[in-house]
Design a protein around this motif. Sequence first.
Motif, PDB file in Angstrom:
ATOM      1  N   PHE A 209       0.844  -1.199   0.000  1.00 39.20           N
ATOM      2  CA  PHE A 209       0.000   0.000   0.000  1.00 39.20           C
ATOM      3  C   PHE A 209       0.871   1.238   0.000  1.00 39.20           C
ATOM      4  CE2 PHE A 209      -4.171  -1.693   0.486  1.00 39.20           C
ATOM      5  CZ  PHE A 209      -4.061  -2.835   1.272  1.00 39.20           C
TER       6      PHE A 209
ATOM      7  N   GLY B  16      -3.775   4.170  -1.180  1.00 43.14           N
ATOM      8  CA  GLY B  16      -4.097   3.666  -2.498  1.00 43.14           C
ATOM      9  C   GLY B  16      -4.753   2.299  -2.381  1.00 43.14           C
TER      10      GLY B  16
ATOM     11  N   GLN C 168     -10.403  -1.413   7.964  1.00 45.85           N
ATOM     12  CA  GLN C 168     -10.010  -2.031   6.710  1.00 45.85           C
ATOM     13  C   GLN C 168     -11.001  -3.126   6.358  1.00 45.85           C
ATOM     14  OE1 GLN C 168      -6.163  -3.988   6.605  1.00 45.85           O
ATOM     15  NE2 GLN C 168      -5.946  -3.585   4.418  1.00 45.85           N
TER      16      GLN C 168
ATOM     17  N   LYS D 152     -10.130  -3.817   1.098  1.00 44.05           N
ATOM     18  CA  LYS D 152      -8.926  -3.280   0.455  1.00 44.05           C
ATOM     19  C   LYS D 152      -8.156  -2.352   1.390  1.00 44.05           C
ATOM     20  CE  LYS D 152      -9.450  -4.250  -4.261  1.00 44.05           C
ATOM     21  NZ  LYS D 152      -8.892  -3.915  -5.573  1.00 44.05           N
ATOM     22  N   ALA D 153      -8.031  -1.089   0.996  1.00 38.97           N
ATOM     23  CA  ALA D 153      -7.167  -0.164   1.726  1.00 38.97           C
ATOM     24  C   ALA D 153      -7.830   0.306   3.019  1.00 38.97           C
ATOM     25  CB  ALA D 153      -6.836   1.042   0.841  1.00 38.97           C
ATOM     26  N   PRO D 154      -7.032   0.600   4.044  1.00 38.07           N
ATOM     27  CA  PRO D 154      -7.582   1.151   5.282  1.00 38.07           C
ATOM     28  C   PRO D 154      -8.211   2.523   5.048  1.00 38.07           C
ATOM     29  CG  PRO D 154      -5.333   0.374   5.606  1.00 38.07           C
ATOM     30  CD  PRO D 154      -5.582   0.376   4.126  1.00 38.07           C
TER      31      PRO D 154
END
Lengths: 112, 110
Positions: free
Chosen positions: A90, A104, B38, B41-43
């Motif tokens: 990330f 992202g 989360q 996917k992304a936090p």
Amino acid sequence: NAGVTQTPKFRILKIGQSMTLQCTQDMNHNYMYWYRQDPGMGLKLIYYSVGAGITDKGEVPNGYNVSRSTTEDFPLRLELAAPSQTSVYFCASRNDRGNEQFFGPGTRLTVL
Amino acid sequence: EDKVVQSPLSLVVHEGDTVTLNCSYEVTNFRSLLWYKQEKKAPTFLFMLTSSGIEKKSGRLSSILDKKELFSILNITATQTGDSAIYLCAVEARAYDMRFGAGTRLTVKP
């Protein structure tokens, strides 16, 4: 605003190969970060940057390199891929007030 | 060595329950503590705490920091299935150097 974008989304590498993970942000943030997240684990900081031309090591920098030639871009380079680098990567950026990081969507990397 | 420890590692509750997630830390030059959610996917950012004893609140979620005892809690009241996620705690250990805990995986059953 696209926010923080990463490419590629997925990649499979062979041991010893090299690759660059791309990260771009359009929010004019000075602070940018690279993390890796192994299954069932939190995020570990690889490298960070406080502005163009300035980078520093995080918790797990070995096997990686970064550069920050512009405010927008913060690529992460793997020179000799190893199976231990199989992870989700990330990229994140943060504004000058430091209130939150914007992440992202991540790159899932497998090294075989 | 800087470390951030979250507990429990996983938790299963039913809708409507209240949960408390814990985060303890040992870091040099503490600057702030952040909570993230989360899902797939992304936090995504929830709270940032810098001062001891001041509660941050957003809807059914709230968080408080105790800088003397070096911990923070995240409370979620009246849980919903949409609260199912991994909750991550992060501490800014030195300027711009963020350390994350392993996370608490929360599962909310209907």
